[in-house]
Write an enzyme that holds these catalytic residues in place. Structure first.
Site, PDB file in Angstrom:
ATOM      1  N   GLY A 267      83.280  62.436  28.831  1.00 37.03           N
ATOM      2  CA  GLY A 267      81.958  61.822  28.934  1.00 37.03           C
ATOM      3  C   GLY A 267      82.134  60.448  29.530  1.00 37.03           C
ATOM      4  O   GLY A 267      83.092  60.197  30.259  1.00 37.03           O
ATOM      5  N   CYS A 270      81.478  57.221  33.902  1.00 36.62           N
ATOM      6  CA  CYS A 270      82.074  57.494  35.221  1.00 36.62           C
ATOM      7  C   CYS A 270      82.256  58.964  35.537  1.00 36.62           C
ATOM      8  O   CYS A 270      81.606  59.493  36.439  1.00 36.62           O
ATOM      9  CB  CYS A 270      83.423  56.793  35.331  1.00 36.62           C
ATOM     10  SG  CYS A 270      83.262  55.010  35.338  1.00 36.62           S
TER      11      CYS A 270
HETATM   12  C1  UDX Z   1      87.666  56.933  34.132  1.00 41.15           C
HETATM   13  C2  UDX Z   1      88.930  56.940  34.991  1.00 41.15           C
HETATM   14  O1  UDX Z   1      90.066  57.262  34.170  1.00 41.15           O
HETATM   15  C3  UDX Z   1      89.125  55.596  35.665  1.00 41.15           C
HETATM   16  O2  UDX Z   1      90.274  55.620  36.495  1.00 41.15           O
HETATM   17  C4  UDX Z   1      87.887  55.307  36.482  1.00 41.15           C
HETATM   18  O3  UDX Z   1      87.989  54.062  37.104  1.00 41.15           O
HETATM   19  C5  UDX Z   1      86.642  55.332  35.604  1.00 41.15           C
HETATM   20  O4  UDX Z   1      86.550  56.587  34.939  1.00 41.15           O
HETATM   21  P1  UDX Z   1      87.009  56.009  31.713  1.00 41.15           P
HETATM   22  O5  UDX Z   1      85.622  56.500  31.975  1.00 41.15           O
HETATM   23  O6  UDX Z   1      87.202  54.654  31.120  1.00 41.15           O
HETATM   24  O7  UDX Z   1      87.853  55.996  33.086  1.00 41.15           O
HETATM   25  O8  UDX Z   1      87.682  57.059  30.732  1.00 41.15           O
HETATM   26  P2  UDX Z   1      88.941  58.030  30.696  1.00 41.15           P
HETATM   27  O9  UDX Z   1      90.033  57.402  29.931  1.00 41.15           O
HETATM   28  O10 UDX Z   1      89.260  58.548  32.035  1.00 41.15           O
HETATM   29  O11 UDX Z   1      88.346  59.199  29.802  1.00 41.15           O
HETATM   30  C6  UDX Z   1      87.184  59.935  30.229  1.00 41.15           C
HETATM   31  C7  UDX Z   1      86.787  60.976  29.222  1.00 41.15           C
HETATM   32  O12 UDX Z   1      87.712  62.058  29.244  1.00 41.15           O
HETATM   33  C8  UDX Z   1      86.713  60.517  27.764  1.00 41.15           C
HETATM   34  O13 UDX Z   1      85.529  61.049  27.201  1.00 41.15           O
HETATM   35  C9  UDX Z   1      87.937  61.125  27.127  1.00 41.15           C
HETATM   36  O14 UDX Z   1      87.772  61.376  25.750  1.00 41.15           O
HETATM   37  C10 UDX Z   1      88.085  62.415  27.928  1.00 41.15           C
HETATM   38  N1  UDX Z   1      89.454  62.964  27.958  1.00 41.15           N
HETATM   39  C11 UDX Z   1      90.447  62.266  28.555  1.00 41.15           C
HETATM   40  C12 UDX Z   1      89.715  64.227  27.419  1.00 41.15           C
HETATM   41  O15 UDX Z   1      88.812  64.886  26.897  1.00 41.15           O
HETATM   42  N2  UDX Z   1      90.983  64.729  27.502  1.00 41.15           N
HETATM   43  C13 UDX Z   1      91.991  64.054  28.080  1.00 41.15           C
HETATM   44  O16 UDX Z   1      93.105  64.597  28.120  1.00 41.15           O
HETATM   45  C14 UDX Z   1      91.728  62.789  28.622  1.00 41.15           C
END
Ligand code: UDX
EC number: 1.1.1.22
Length: 445
Positions: A267, A270
Site C-alpha cells: 500500500g 507510491c
Molecule cells: C516505495 C519504494 O520502495 C521507493 O523506492 C519509492 O521511492 C517509493 O515507493 P515506500 O512506499 O516507502 O517506498 O514503501 P516500501 O518499503 O517500498 O513498501 C511498500 C509496501 O509494500 C508496504 O505496504 C509494505 O508493507 C509492502 N511490502 C514490502 C510487502 O508487502 N512485502 C515486502 O516484501 C515488501
C-alpha cells in the site's frame, strides 16, 4: 561560494531533501503552499513521523540554537525569487486522479508555472516528483517560454523509502539524472558530490528514461510482492509454506530475498498509484499491452485484503455481527505514520462495514487513521485493543508487536485466535501461550 538551492513542496520527499541539502553544506530555502507545514518545519518540527528527520532539521534550520542556519522555509514565491537559487528542486506530489488511474499533474504544473518567471538566468530546475513519461519534455517547453534565457531542466527521480528517507537521501543507492545537456549534468554532479564520492552510482540518461526508471523500479517492486503473494495463494491451496519457499528461492542471487514477504500486500502513497499511472500512460502511448501484467499485479494485491477479511470471518464463526476484532497496525508499513492506501486500515474498514466491532491500535498512525476512518474504535495500546477480542489481526509489522507478550494478551482476549497478516510474529511463541496462530500462505498447525 556554496550553491543556493530551493526545494518546492515540503512533504516526505521535499522536507527530507531540503534538510539533506543543508547537511551537504548548501544554503537552502524550502517553499510550500501550506502555511501550517511551513510553520512547523521553520520551528524544526516534522509534520509527519520520519525517523531521524527532526534531528537533521534541528541541525540546520535557521533560528534554532546551535544550528548551521543554512535552512529556511517560506510560503512566499517572492521570497524564493529574492533568494536567487542556483538549483530548484520540484518535489510536489502527484496523487492518483479521482476516479481515474492517471496521475494528477496539477501540483507539478502549478509549481512550474509559479517558478518559471521567478528563476534567475542560468539556473537549473530539477524535477523530482514521480511523473508520467513525457512530462519533462513538456515542462522544458514551458520553461523555454516563461523562464529567462539559459534556464535548464533536469529530471532526477527519488527512490526514498518512508522510514528510511534520511538515509536514502544522504546515501542513495543510485542517482539518476535525465538531462539534455552537459551543463545540467555538471551542476548535479556538484550538488551530489558527497554521495558520488562515497560511491553512489551516477546514471545519466535522457528525460524519458529518467522518468521511466522511477515508474519501472516501483513496478518491479510491486510485481515482486505480488509474485510472492500469488505463491502464498498456491501454498494455501497445496498445503505449502510460502515463508520457507521465499527463503529458498531467495538464496538464488538472481532472485534475492528482499521484497519477498508475503502478507496482506503493498500500500502507501507510491506503489499502488504509480503502477496505475504507469498503465494509464502506457495506454496513451499505445503501449498498453506491455503493461497488462500490472493489472494482474494490482488485482493479486487487492485480493490479499479480501482474503484477510475472509480468514477473520472464518475465525469468528462465519459472521462479523456481534463480534469484536482487534487490529494491530494501521499504517501501510512500520516506522511510518502514513495510512495512505494502507492495507491494514482497508481490512479494518471492511470488517467494520460488515458489522464487526473493530478496535485499532498503531504505535504512530493513530491520528492519521482517525482522520481517515473516524468510525473505527481506537485503543491506546495493543493490550487495550485486544481486551475482549474474538480475534486478533496483526496487519502492520511494527517491532512493538513482535515484542508483545502473547500470554499477557491471552489473559484479556475473549478468544485466543491471532491471524498474522505480515508473517512476522513468532508463531511458536503464540501457540505456546495457548493461541491459535494462523498466517497467510502457511499451513495451519
Ligand atoms: C516505495 C519504494 O520502495 C521507493 O523506492 C519509492 O521511492 C517509493 O515507493 P515506500 O512506499 O516507502 O517506498 O514503501 P516500501 O518499503 O517500498 O513498501 C511498500 C509496501 O509494500 C508496504 O505496504 C509494505 O508493507 C509492502 N511490502 C514490502 C510487502 O508487502 N512485502 C515486502 O516484501 C515488501
Amino acid at each position: 561560494m556554496a550553491l543556493k538551492i530551493t526545494v518546492i513542496g515540503t512533504g516526505y520527499l521535499g522536507a527530507t531533501h531540503a534538510a539533506a541539502m543543508a547537511e551537504l553544506g548548501f544554503e537552502v530555502l524550502g517553499l510550500d503552499v501550506v502555511p501550517e507545514k511551513v510553520a512547523a518545519l521553520a520551528a524544526g518540527r516534522v509534520p509527519m513521523y520520519e525517523p531521524g528527520l527532526e534531528e537533521l532539521l534541528g541541525r540546520h534550520v535557521a533560528g534554532i540554537g546551535g544550528s548551521s542556519g543554512r535552512l529556511r522555509f517560506t510560503t512566499s514565491w517572492d521570497e524564493l525569487e529574492h533568494f536567487g537559487g542556483d538549483v530548484h528542486f520540484v518535489c510536489v506530489n502527484t496523487p492518483q486522479k479521482h476516479g481515474e488511474y492517471a496521475c494528477d499533474m496539477a501540483y507539478v504544473d502549478a509549481a512550474f508555472a509559479s517558478l518559471a518567471p521567478r528563476v534567475k538566468g542560468g539556473a537549473l530546475v530539477v524535477g523530482k516528483s514521480t511523473v508520467p513519461v513525457g512530462s519533462a519534455g513538456r515542462l522544458a517547453g514551458l520553461l523555454a517560454e516563461h523562464a529567462p534565457e539559459g534556464v535548464d531542466l533536469a529530471w532526477n527521480p527519488e527512490f526514498l523509502r518512508e522510514g528510511f528517507a534520511v538515509r536514502d537521501t544522504l546515501h542513495p543507492d543510485r542517482i539518476v539524472v535525465g538531462v539534455d545537456g552537459d551543463r545540467a549534468e555538471k551542476l548535479l554532479r556538484e550538488v551530489y558530490a558527497a554521495p558520488i564520492a562515497e560511491g553512489s552510482p551516477f546514471v545519466v540518461t535522457d528525460f524519458p528514461t529518467a522518468e521511466l526508471v522511477k515508474t519501472s523500479a516501483n513496478s518491479f517492486l510491486a510485481t515482486k510482492i505480488s509474485f510472492i503473494n500469488a505463491m502464498a495463494e498456491v501454498c494455501e491451496a497445496a498445503g505449502g509454506d510460502v515463508v520457507k519457499l521465499a527463503e529458498a528461492i531467495g538464496h538464488d542471487e538472481r532472485i534475492g530475498r528482499k521484497f519477498l514477504r508475503a502478507g496482506i500486500g503493498f500500500g502507501g502513497g507510491c506503489l499502488p498509484k504509480d503502477i496505475r499511472a504507469f498503465m494509464a500512460r502506457a495506454g496513451e502511448l499505445g503501449a498498453d499491452q506491455a503493461l497488462t501484467f500490472l493489472r494482474e499485479v494490482d488485482s493479486i494485491n487487492m485480493r490479499r485484503r479480501g482474503h484477510m477479511v475472509e480468514l477473520a470471518r472464518e475465525a469468528v464463526g462465519g459472521s462479523f455481527l456481534g463480534t469484536r476484532v482487534a487490529v494491530l497496525g494501521a499504517t501501510f508499513k512500520p516506522d511510518s505514520d502514513d495510512v495512505r492506501d494502507s492495507p491494514a486500515l482497508n481490512v479494518a474498514g471492511q470488517i467494520h462495514l460488515q458489522g464487526g466491532q473493530v478496535t485499532v491500535y498503531d504505535p504512530k498512525g493513530m491520528d492519521n487513521a482517525r482522520l481517515l476512518f473516524p468510525t473505527l474504535r481506537y485503543a491506546d495500546s495493543a493490550l487495550e485493543a485486544v481486551r475482549g477480542a474474538d480475534v486478533v489481526l496483526h496487519l502492520t509489522e511494527w517491532r512493538e508487536f513482535r515484542e508483545l507478550d502473547p500470554a499477557a494478551l491471552g489473559r484479556v482476549a475473549s478468544h485466543r485466535v491471532v491471524l498474522d497478516g505480515r508473517n512476522a510474529l513468532d508463531g511458536a511463541e503464540w501457540r505456546e501461550a495457548g493461541w491459535t496462530y494462523r498466517a497467510m500462505g502457511r499451513p495451519r498447525a
